[in-house]
Design a protein around this motif. Sequence first.
Motif, PDB file in Angstrom:
ATOM      1  N   ASP A 535      16.373 -16.574  35.155  1.00 49.95           N
ATOM      2  CA  ASP A 535      17.226 -15.911  34.158  1.00 49.95           C
ATOM      3  C   ASP A 535      18.579 -16.604  34.093  1.00 49.95           C
ATOM      4  O   ASP A 535      19.622 -15.987  34.344  1.00 49.95           O
ATOM      5  CB  ASP A 535      17.398 -14.433  34.508  1.00 49.95           C
ATOM      6  CG  ASP A 535      18.167 -13.657  33.439  1.00 49.95           C
ATOM      7  OD1 ASP A 535      18.196 -14.122  32.273  1.00 49.95           O
ATOM      8  OD2 ASP A 535      18.756 -12.609  33.767  1.00 49.95           O
ATOM      9  N   ARG A 580      24.705 -13.486  21.582  1.00 50.07           N
ATOM     10  CA  ARG A 580      24.233 -12.288  22.290  1.00 50.07           C
ATOM     11  C   ARG A 580      25.344 -11.307  22.651  1.00 50.07           C
ATOM     12  O   ARG A 580      25.059 -10.143  22.910  1.00 50.07           O
ATOM     13  CB  ARG A 580      23.462 -12.706  23.544  1.00 50.07           C
ATOM     14  CG  ARG A 580      22.231 -13.540  23.217  1.00 50.07           C
ATOM     15  CD  ARG A 580      21.297 -13.660  24.390  1.00 50.07           C
ATOM     16  NE  ARG A 580      20.147 -14.521  24.059  1.00 50.07           N
ATOM     17  CZ  ARG A 580      19.180 -14.839  24.917  1.00 50.07           C
ATOM     18  NH1 ARG A 580      19.223 -14.371  26.159  1.00 50.07           N
ATOM     19  NH2 ARG A 580      18.179 -15.622  24.547  1.00 50.07           N
ATOM     20  N   GLU A 617       7.161 -16.721  29.315  1.00 53.46           N
ATOM     21  CA  GLU A 617       8.123 -15.668  28.973  1.00 53.46           C
ATOM     22  C   GLU A 617       9.536 -16.030  29.403  1.00 53.46           C
ATOM     23  O   GLU A 617      10.515 -15.663  28.733  1.00 53.46           O
ATOM     24  CB  GLU A 617       7.697 -14.344  29.616  1.00 53.46           C
ATOM     25  CG  GLU A 617       7.895 -14.227  31.115  1.00 53.46           C
ATOM     26  CD  GLU A 617       6.890 -15.016  31.964  1.00 53.46           C
ATOM     27  OE1 GLU A 617       7.076 -15.097  33.190  1.00 53.46           O
ATOM     28  OE2 GLU A 617       5.910 -15.544  31.378  1.00 53.46           O
ATOM     29  N   ALA A 618       9.691 -16.781  30.510  1.00 58.34           N
ATOM     30  CA  ALA A 618      11.027 -17.200  30.946  1.00 58.34           C
ATOM     31  C   ALA A 618      11.626 -18.187  29.963  1.00 58.34           C
ATOM     32  O   ALA A 618      12.824 -18.127  29.652  1.00 58.34           O
ATOM     33  CB  ALA A 618      10.956 -17.809  32.347  1.00 58.34           C
ATOM     34  N   ALA A 621      12.659 -16.224  26.816  1.00 60.03           N
ATOM     35  CA  ALA A 621      13.826 -15.356  27.001  1.00 60.03           C
ATOM     36  C   ALA A 621      15.110 -16.145  27.148  1.00 60.03           C
ATOM     37  O   ALA A 621      16.187 -15.657  26.779  1.00 60.03           O
ATOM     38  CB  ALA A 621      13.613 -14.466  28.229  1.00 60.03           C
ATOM     39  N   ASN A 622      15.029 -17.369  27.673  1.00 64.28           N
ATOM     40  CA  ASN A 622      16.234 -18.165  27.903  1.00 64.28           C
ATOM     41  C   ASN A 622      16.519 -19.154  26.781  1.00 64.28           C
ATOM     42  O   ASN A 622      17.511 -19.874  26.832  1.00 64.28           O
ATOM     43  CB  ASN A 622      16.115 -18.916  29.230  1.00 64.28           C
ATOM     44  CG  ASN A 622      16.256 -18.005  30.434  1.00 64.28           C
ATOM     45  OD1 ASN A 622      17.362 -17.685  30.853  1.00 64.28           O
ATOM     46  ND2 ASN A 622      15.132 -17.551  30.981  1.00 64.28           N
ATOM     47  N   LYS A 628      11.837 -14.659  20.504  1.00 62.49           N
ATOM     48  CA  LYS A 628      12.339 -13.767  21.539  1.00 62.49           C
ATOM     49  C   LYS A 628      13.772 -14.104  21.900  1.00 62.49           C
ATOM     50  O   LYS A 628      14.592 -13.225  22.161  1.00 62.49           O
ATOM     51  CB  LYS A 628      11.447 -13.850  22.783  1.00 62.49           C
ATOM     52  CG  LYS A 628      11.807 -12.830  23.856  1.00 62.49           C
ATOM     53  CD  LYS A 628      10.791 -12.825  24.987  1.00 62.49           C
ATOM     54  CE  LYS A 628      11.143 -11.752  26.023  1.00 62.49           C
ATOM     55  NZ  LYS A 628      10.163 -11.729  27.138  1.00 62.49           N
ATOM     56  N   GLY A 629      14.072 -15.415  21.883  1.00 59.10           N
ATOM     57  CA  GLY A 629      15.441 -15.813  22.198  1.00 59.10           C
ATOM     58  C   GLY A 629      16.422 -15.314  21.167  1.00 59.10           C
ATOM     59  O   GLY A 629      17.474 -14.761  21.486  1.00 59.10           O
ATOM     60  N   GLY A 632      17.357 -11.524  20.915  1.00 58.56           N
ATOM     61  CA  GLY A 632      18.422 -11.004  21.751  1.00 58.56           C
ATOM     62  C   GLY A 632      19.781 -11.092  21.101  1.00 58.56           C
ATOM     63  O   GLY A 632      20.763 -10.565  21.616  1.00 58.56           O
TER      64      GLY A 632
END
Length: 706
Positions: A535, A580, A617-618, A621-622, A628-629, A632
């Motif tokens: 993360d 974000r 998924e990492a 998310a990052n 998904k990025g 956020g």
Amino acid sequence: MDGQLSFPRQHARTQRFSLGAPRSFTVSPDAGRVVFLRSRSGTDRANLLWVHDVDDGVERIAADPAALLGDRGEELSAEERARRERSREGSAGVVAYAVDNAVELAAFALSGRLFVAELRAGTARELPVPGPVVDPRPSPDGRHVAYVSGGALRVVAADGSGDRALAEPEGDGVTYGLAEFVAAEEMGRHRGFWWAPEGDRLLVARVDDTPVRRWWIADPAHPEREPARVAYPAAGTANAEVTLSLVDLDGAARPVEWDRARHPYLARVHWSAAGPPLLLAQARDQRGQLCLAVDTDSGRTRMLHADEDPVWLELFGGVPAWTPDGRLVRIADEGGARVLVVGDRPLTGPQLHVRAVLDITDDDVLVTASAGPEAEEPGTGEIHVHRVTELGTERISEGVGVHSAVRAGAVTVLASTSPERSGASVTVLKDGKPAGSIASHAERPVLTARAQLTEGGARRIPCAVLLPTGHREGDGPLPVLMDPYGGPHGQRVVAAQNAHLTSQWFADQGFAVIVADGRGSPGRSPGWEKSVAGDIAGVTLDDQVEALHAMADRFPLDLSRVAIRGWSYGGYLAALAVLRRPDVFHAGVAGAPVTDWRLYDTHYTERYLGHPDERPEAYAANSLVTDKGLSGAAEQVRPLMVIHGLADDNVVAAHTLRLSSALLAAGRPHEVLPLSGVTHMTPQEQVAENLLLLQVDFLKRSLGLD
């Protein structure tokens, strides 16, 4: 110097005040000479090779590029340009050299040609060999020089006779004696061959990058030119295949054997008279590594030590290595601290955070270290030189600052920076007492950084705060500029004047500037560095917010006008912040940002996020560009300028282009500034100067400060 010269122009012209400063020191074992590089002035890019006589303090030139090359300018091969890009080398002339054991013969390349210098006599001459020459290195006995040309490892006698190839590539994509991309960019290994102590053979790395995916880097400003074809090992894709051989001077070779399937990364190689060659081989996930000793007769290896870590294993300078009596020296993460281990015994504890080994003798080990997690004083931003023995630890460097050293025998060269003065002072110590100094010709900056080094928040995040010159209490709150790197391997909060000059210049444009080294930054503790695993986005962004709010309790900050800027990881962090956390950050400048981690290299990215096939998924998310990025990202839109060099082969321009496309698809306005012909560095004077000016203009405009 012209007193009217602006800081941006001076900063660019002096290459961040690095020109004219002495560097790359080597001490002769007889304590008679210190060899180093330095250009003639703070604006001269061409380094000369110098010799400092310890006894009488006299400096003399051992090699002058202008005299050796005459009127011909420098011409660099593609291999040499790549080496300089990986090491962030922006100067010219003699940018690197190597010496024999006696420090009497130096070898170096100029414009792809091979030169040697007799350091006692102060004479230099060219050896007529096939070029272009890369990374020449004398044998320990000074009788031969090995070098790379055309992907082949060659050797020539020091008198210029007997030039021959020892190992030649069997086809395209194969080289001998060079470091592969990830070794040079991420592991800190810039070499591909190592001499035996006796000078009769070498360990030679063979790199086959044919499995590596090919990318094309074009220059859109010159459509008539063909794109450059580069081998780039992006996360989740194939790395180069690296093997090692023992090669005699007649060309006979024996392969070195280890389990490359389980430990493919050749991270370190060490060969000294104290023992057999040492290898440090890492697993691809970097959670396991082996320290191996090489049998020089058979090429077989035996395990000396195995390390495992559930998160990752860090690499350190100067280790593994042998003590003169044959004990293994390493740096390890034990009990929440980073310690020096000699043999089976840790010689340091949680009071020190050991960073690198500098020298090893019968009596001690010289290291650099920061304050550890249980130090009495936090020592924010300080790095010191320590002498470690079986009986304890003695600090060699004095005064608040960042210190490093080179030592041989009775002589130590200590380079020290401080928050109060620009540049570094270089002191020559003999038997522990001052025996002279080496002058710097670097320019004095037209401004003085007044960084207040502190810690803030529940996590005690190291911070540097800079206010406008002349700012007085009661002047009212200031708009804020966060100026981080903020990621792994990049410590910005250091006790050194020059490190904060650009931040001070931004402060003098009317900002309160905050530099915060959150979790993931080096120099504090293993747990602090490894807390970003999986993360990097969430952890590093949270710490910037925490640092900002902590500093607002102590400094006059206007939290309704907060901007953020950064380059590379700092650029990623800046874009992340405005997307974000627009409730906190109101404008951002993202320079050369990594926006899609699937486009960054294996060794770096997989260390923090794992393999993309195993942890998709990492990566989502990052990322800043995946659904998904971007999901956020808050609905509120803040101004964002994205800057990228189109010739960047480290963080390729596709990162910025993909981010821009994703933002456009999401209907989010932004600005993109493409830099034609610019790599991950920005050494061009006009480009570097104007980048600062354009950023200030954008930030003031975006925050309503015009």
